[in-house]
Design a protein around this motif. Structure first.
Motif, PDB file in Angstrom:
ATOM      1  N   CYS A   1       2.644 -23.864 -13.079  1.00 26.08           N
ATOM      2  CA  CYS A   1       2.760 -22.678 -13.921  1.00 26.08           C
ATOM      3  C   CYS A   1       1.507 -21.849 -13.615  1.00 26.08           C
ATOM      4  O   CYS A   1       0.398 -22.347 -13.754  1.00 26.08           O
ATOM      5  CB  CYS A   1       2.797 -23.125 -15.382  1.00 26.08           C
ATOM      6  N   ASN A   2       1.683 -20.597 -13.185  1.00 23.56           N
ATOM      7  CA  ASN A   2       0.546 -19.840 -12.663  1.00 23.56           C
ATOM      8  C   ASN A   2       0.552 -18.384 -13.127  1.00 23.56           C
ATOM      9  O   ASN A   2       1.394 -17.623 -12.665  1.00 23.56           O
ATOM     10  CB  ASN A   2       0.590 -19.893 -11.126  1.00 23.56           C
TER      11      ASN A   2
ATOM     12  N   THR B   1      -3.665 -23.645 -20.445  1.00 27.10           N
ATOM     13  CA  THR B   1      -5.083 -23.606 -20.040  1.00 27.10           C
ATOM     14  C   THR B   1      -5.539 -22.211 -19.621  1.00 27.10           C
ATOM     15  O   THR B   1      -6.734 -21.942 -19.578  1.00 27.10           O
ATOM     16  CB  THR B   1      -5.345 -24.586 -18.872  1.00 27.10           C
ATOM     17  N   SER B   2      -4.567 -21.343 -19.261  1.00 29.01           N
ATOM     18  CA  SER B   2      -4.831 -19.979 -18.814  1.00 29.01           C
ATOM     19  C   SER B   2      -5.595 -19.938 -17.480  1.00 29.01           C
ATOM     20  O   SER B   2      -6.187 -18.928 -17.127  1.00 29.01           O
ATOM     21  CB  SER B   2      -5.574 -19.169 -19.897  1.00 29.01           C
TER      22      SER B   2
ATOM     23  N   TYR C   1       3.351 -15.449 -16.824  1.00 32.01           N
ATOM     24  CA  TYR C   1       2.168 -14.724 -17.323  1.00 32.01           C
ATOM     25  C   TYR C   1       1.400 -13.981 -16.228  1.00 32.01           C
ATOM     26  O   TYR C   1       0.307 -13.485 -16.479  1.00 32.01           O
ATOM     27  CB  TYR C   1       1.228 -15.725 -18.026  1.00 32.01           C
ATOM     28  N   VAL C   2       1.960 -13.888 -15.032  1.00 35.91           N
ATOM     29  CA  VAL C   2       1.162 -13.379 -13.901  1.00 35.91           C
ATOM     30  C   VAL C   2       0.789 -11.906 -14.057  1.00 35.91           C
ATOM     31  O   VAL C   2      -0.277 -11.481 -13.617  1.00 35.91           O
ATOM     32  CB  VAL C   2       1.904 -13.625 -12.557  1.00 35.91           C
ATOM     33  N   GLU C   3       1.638 -11.119 -14.713  1.00 34.52           N
ATOM     34  CA  GLU C   3       1.330  -9.680 -14.812  1.00 34.52           C
ATOM     35  C   GLU C   3       0.102  -9.400 -15.685  1.00 34.52           C
ATOM     36  O   GLU C   3      -0.459  -8.320 -15.643  1.00 34.52           O
ATOM     37  CB  GLU C   3       2.527  -8.908 -15.356  1.00 34.52           C
TER      38      GLU C   3
ATOM     39  N   ALA D   1      -4.849 -15.331 -18.180  1.00 31.02           N
ATOM     40  CA  ALA D   1      -3.625 -14.745 -18.741  1.00 31.02           C
ATOM     41  C   ALA D   1      -3.958 -13.995 -20.035  1.00 31.02           C
ATOM     42  O   ALA D   1      -5.109 -13.610 -20.253  1.00 31.02           O
ATOM     43  CB  ALA D   1      -2.606 -15.851 -18.984  1.00 31.02           C
ATOM     44  N   ASN D   2      -2.983 -13.804 -20.885  1.00 35.37           N
ATOM     45  CA  ASN D   2      -3.178 -13.077 -22.147  1.00 35.37           C
ATOM     46  C   ASN D   2      -3.456 -14.031 -23.305  1.00 35.37           C
ATOM     47  O   ASN D   2      -3.223 -13.687 -24.456  1.00 35.37           O
ATOM     48  CB  ASN D   2      -1.937 -12.234 -22.463  1.00 35.37           C
ATOM     49  N   PHE D   3      -3.903 -15.236 -22.978  1.00 39.51           N
ATOM     50  CA  PHE D   3      -4.236 -16.208 -24.013  1.00 39.51           C
ATOM     51  C   PHE D   3      -5.404 -17.058 -23.515  1.00 39.51           C
ATOM     52  O   PHE D   3      -5.729 -17.036 -22.312  1.00 39.51           O
ATOM     53  CB  PHE D   3      -3.023 -17.095 -24.368  1.00 39.51           C
TER      54      PHE D   3
END
Ligand SMILES: Cc1ncc(COP(=O)(O)O)c(C=O)c1O
Length: 364
Positions: free
Chosen positions: A155-156, A161-162, A190-192, A301-303
């Protein structure tokens, strides 16, 4: 019955509403990882004028939608498969490849393991380590790959873990997987949000690696989890053909089709989202780093994942404290390799973030 120590998913606002007697509309979710700006203004303005689209079946080939996605994701329309959220595409891909043994980087999103086991496969985890700031040790991972594995899931950037893997490192992983005949599924939900998305996305690698499938959606960046619009990108002709044969004829609705054609071109909204998340990510990272009460792991990411340093607190006490103030954070106790020493928060609007910081740092 809902017990106090139950675990809440980011979308479980109904459960929370009942248990804490708070109206769900009043809760700010720092747990759902959804863009705080809400849906694209262009979408809000234009979609209603396309309402009559539901009077017809969608185009079975989704030709125009695929062209919009391809232009947006810098891929070729022939490489795109659309689906009912990335969740449906994860499921279809697993169903078609039916991996017997899969390796997953953990802690991560739980749906991969669930789907693999539903279709009879076994999963092992390659742990990301707190001591290593949850960064991936590429060489160590590559040394774990062997001929008995048939799927690697990454997951990237990774939830929770972001952390992110650069595309140059991804190339090394793909080369090693090719030798052992291992499919690689990369979830780019979450890549964007990533600061340098072009250095992280694996889309350009689809041209060189046919053992690669990338999954993306609109639930998080476009704040549209109810729309159920996701897509996959691969250059593997076998997968493209099999997915086309096995999928339902209309995987997404005419309305989602119209929405997709509009939202990917709202460049102002895309820019505004990236700027807001970038600023808040840096600001909150610094605040928590200097707080002494938490150790933040550098987010892509956004978290952001936070380790709780205050021994008097744990993830549940903090969850309770925040929810009483109508803010929902993610208690990370249920993630493999994490514990009640970790929470995850996503970046919302600055004023909401300020409120959360005050509560978490005990200054309210
Ligand atoms: C990593 C990851 N992938 C996929 C999903 C689900 O996405 P979708 O709504 O597109 O099915 C989520 C939702 O939380 C997620 O965190």
């Amino acid at each position: 019955m809902i017990r106090h120590k139950d675990h809440f998913h980011g979308s479980d606002l109904e459960k929370i509403e009942k248990m804490y007697s708070i109206k769900k509309e009043e809760i700010v979710s720092f747990s759902a990882n959804v863009n705080p700006l809400g849906i694209s203004p262009k979408l809000e303005q234009d979609l209603s004028s396309h309402i009559h689209a539901i009077e017809s079946y969608p185009d079975r080939e989704y030709t125009q939608l695929k062209a919009s996605i391809a232009a947006y994701a810098k891929a070729d329309p022939s490489q795109i498969i659309v689906g009912n959220g990335s969740t449906e595409l994860i499921s279809l891909f697993i169903q078609i490849t039916s991996p017997k043994r899969a390796l997953i980087l953990g802690p991560t999103y739980s749906e991969y393991e669930r789907e693999i086991s539903l279709f009879g496969g076994r999963t092992s985890y390659f742990p990301l380590n707190d001591k290593n700031y949850f960064q991936l040790d590429i060489n160590e991972l590559i040394s774990r790959l062997n001929d008995t594995l048939d799927l690697l899931v990454l997951c990237n950037p990774n939830n929770p873990t972001s952390t992110a893997i650069t595309s140059s490192d991804m190339r090394k992983i793909l080369d090693a997987c090719k030798i052992h005949d291992i499919y690689v599924m990369v979830d780019e939900t979450y890549v964007e949000f990533a600061p340098e998305m072009d250095k992280i996305t694996s889309v350009p690698l689809t041209e060189d690696y046919n053992n690669l499938i990338i999954l993306r959606g609109t639930s998080k960046f476009y704040a549209a989890p109810g729309l159920r619009l996701g897509y996959a990108i691969t250059d593997n002709e076998y997968l493209l053909k099999e997915i086309h044969q096995k999928k339902n004829p209309w995987m997404i609705s005419s309305l989602a089709e119209e929405a997709g054609k509009i939202m990917f071109s709202d460049t102002e909204y895309i820019q505004a989202t990236r700027e807001l998340i970038s600023t808040e990510r840096e600001r909150l990272y610094q605040i928590f780093r200097e707080s002494g009460k938490f150790t933040p792991f550098y987010p892509s990411a956004n978290f952001m994942l936070l380790r709780i340093e205050d021994k008097k607190e744990d993830s549940h006490s903090l969850f309770e404290r925040c929810i009483k103030e109508k803010m929902m954070i993610r208690d990370c106790r249920t993630f493999p390799f994490l514990s009640d020493r970790y929470i995850r928060i996503c970046f919302m609007k600055p004023e909401d973030n300020d409120r959360l910081v005050k509560v978490l740092l005990g200054k309210h």
